[in-house]
Scaffold this motif. Structure first.
Motif, PDB file in Angstrom:
ATOM      1  N   GLY A   1      39.496  33.122  37.722  1.00 37.46           N
ATOM      2  CA  GLY A   1      40.412  32.782  37.437  1.00 37.46           C
ATOM      3  C   GLY A   1      41.146  33.333  35.893  1.00 37.46           C
ATOM      4  O   GLY A   1      40.795  34.237  34.851  1.00 37.46           O
ATOM      5  N   TRP A   2      42.918  32.409  35.686  1.00 37.59           N
ATOM      6  CA  TRP A   2      43.353  33.345  34.990  1.00 37.59           C
ATOM      7  C   TRP A   2      42.827  32.718  33.450  1.00 37.59           C
ATOM      8  O   TRP A   2      42.990  31.266  33.038  1.00 37.59           O
ATOM      9  N   THR A   3      42.893  33.269  32.672  1.00 38.50           N
ATOM     10  CA  THR A   3      41.905  33.464  30.960  1.00 38.50           C
ATOM     11  C   THR A   3      43.371  33.992  29.974  1.00 38.50           C
ATOM     12  O   THR A   3      43.478  35.498  29.759  1.00 38.50           O
TER      13      THR A   3
ATOM     14  N   ASP B   1      44.024  42.358  35.711  1.00 35.20           N
ATOM     15  CA  ASP B   1      45.121  42.206  36.120  1.00 35.20           C
ATOM     16  C   ASP B   1      45.853  40.953  36.511  1.00 35.20           C
ATOM     17  O   ASP B   1      45.220  40.499  36.934  1.00 35.20           O
ATOM     18  N   GLU B   2      47.355  41.083  36.187  1.00 36.09           N
ATOM     19  CA  GLU B   2      47.624  39.809  36.647  1.00 36.09           C
ATOM     20  C   GLU B   2      48.816  40.326  38.563  1.00 36.09           C
ATOM     21  O   GLU B   2      49.433  41.502  37.147  1.00 36.09           O
ATOM     22  N   VAL B   3      48.201  39.680  38.963  1.00 40.07           N
ATOM     23  CA  VAL B   3      49.281  39.839  40.296  1.00 40.07           C
ATOM     24  C   VAL B   3      49.466  38.880  40.564  1.00 40.07           C
ATOM     25  O   VAL B   3      49.033  37.569  40.941  1.00 40.07           O
TER      26      VAL B   3
ATOM     27  N   GLU C   1      52.673  36.024  23.885  1.00 38.85           N
ATOM     28  CA  GLU C   1      52.356  36.922  24.554  1.00 38.85           C
ATOM     29  C   GLU C   1      51.542  36.359  24.477  1.00 38.85           C
ATOM     30  O   GLU C   1      50.122  35.643  23.311  1.00 38.85           O
ATOM     31  N   HIS C   2      50.284  37.283  25.044  1.00 42.83           N
ATOM     32  CA  HIS C   2      48.916  37.524  25.983  1.00 42.83           C
ATOM     33  C   HIS C   2      48.675  38.554  27.134  1.00 42.83           C
ATOM     34  O   HIS C   2      49.828  39.361  26.792  1.00 42.83           O
ATOM     35  N   TRP C   3      47.504  38.790  26.698  1.00 36.79           N
ATOM     36  CA  TRP C   3      46.678  39.406  27.705  1.00 36.79           C
ATOM     37  C   TRP C   3      45.633  39.203  28.521  1.00 36.79           C
ATOM     38  O   TRP C   3      45.559  37.567  28.288  1.00 36.79           O
ATOM     39  N   HIS C   4      45.311  39.294  29.560  1.00 40.88           N
ATOM     40  CA  HIS C   4      44.362  38.948  30.260  1.00 40.88           C
ATOM     41  C   HIS C   4      42.705  40.743  30.288  1.00 40.88           C
ATOM     42  O   HIS C   4      42.922  41.807  30.068  1.00 40.88           O
ATOM     43  N   ASP C   5      41.868  40.189  30.300  1.00 39.41           N
ATOM     44  CA  ASP C   5      40.770  40.783  31.109  1.00 39.41           C
ATOM     45  C   ASP C   5      40.561  41.261  32.330  1.00 39.41           C
ATOM     46  O   ASP C   5      39.953  42.520  32.828  1.00 39.41           O
TER      47      ASP C   5
ATOM     48  N   TRP D   1      50.128  43.491  27.237  1.00 42.75           N
ATOM     49  CA  TRP D   1      50.717  42.951  25.897  1.00 42.75           C
ATOM     50  C   TRP D   1      52.117  42.165  27.407  1.00 42.75           C
ATOM     51  O   TRP D   1      52.392  42.713  27.672  1.00 42.75           O
ATOM     52  N   HIS D   2      52.188  40.761  27.779  1.00 36.56           N
ATOM     53  CA  HIS D   2      53.384  40.355  28.372  1.00 36.56           C
ATOM     54  C   HIS D   2      53.178  38.320  27.769  1.00 36.56           C
ATOM     55  O   HIS D   2      52.165  38.290  27.398  1.00 36.56           O
ATOM     56  N   TRP D   3      53.969  38.124  28.811  1.00 41.77           N
ATOM     57  CA  TRP D   3      54.484  37.116  29.052  1.00 41.77           C
ATOM     58  C   TRP D   3      55.645  36.433  29.628  1.00 41.77           C
ATOM     59  O   TRP D   3      55.837  37.085  30.646  1.00 41.77           O
TER      60      TRP D   3
END
Ligand SMILES: [Fe+2]
Length: 185
Positions: free
Chosen positions: A157-159, A96-98, A90-94, A135-137
């Motif tokens: 990119g993706w952090t 959007d995840e598109v 489980e994580h989040w990003h600063d 919060w997602h995975w």
């Protein structure tokens, strides 16, 4: 076509309008895209990005995304387990995840701050936009194949920022697949 599963309620949604409405209520955008012209299965990343250029341009304008790329994951992708281990917690990003899915399938698990975890199974033609801070995975289905366009607001990119909640451990990546739902017109 995306399906939603809410494990705590044993609830499954497979109808397009119901799926899109459920996700909209959670702040997650869902669209179905078709390419401007037919795309060969072996199309290069450049050809894929060109075929979806109008949709990508619209999203970029709406969301401030500066870069788009194509990610390709196959059963023989080097270090696949290590890669999945990073996605699966489980994580989040600063930002959007598109993701727009071109081939294969996978599951986004979303954990609302004050709600039940739900799973979004995505397949070819599905675009989803998970807002920053959610919060997602993510996990792959058994075929371990996904090809997707990614859009980024930050060129770096993706952090992922891990919650370390352990909630992810309680959910199996069960993919229903398009044939498991009742047939519809
Ligand atoms: Fe993520």
């Amino acid at each position: 076509m995306a399906t939603i599963r809410v494990p705590a309620d044993e609830r499954v949604l497979g109808e397009l309008q119901a799926v899109t409405a459920f996700l909209a209520a959670e702040g997650i955008e869902h669209e179905r895209w078709t390419p401007a012209r037919p795309l060969a299965p072996a199309a290069s990343a450049e050809e894929v990005l060109a075929a979806y250029e109008p949709e990508i341009a619209k999203l970029k304008a709406r969301g401030g995304y500066v870069t788009a790329d194509v990610i390709d994951v196959r059963p023989d992708t080097p270090n696949l387990e290590a890669l999945l281990a990073r996605f699966r917690r489980e994580h989040w990003h600063d930002e959007d995840e598109v993701r727009f899915i071109l081939e294969g399938s996978g599951i986004f698990f979303v954990h609302p701050r004050a709600g039940k975890v739900f799973a979004i199974e995505v397949g070819p033609g599905d675009l989803i936009r998970v807002p920053r801070g959610t919060w997602h995975w993510f996990d792959l289905c058994a075929e371990r194949r996904i090809r997707a366009i990614r859009l980024f607001q930050d060129p770096a990119g993706w952090t992922p920022r891990y919650t370390e909640s352990g909630v992810d451990a309680g959910f199996e990546p069960v993919c229903l697949g398009p044939t498991q739902l009742s047939p519809r017109a």
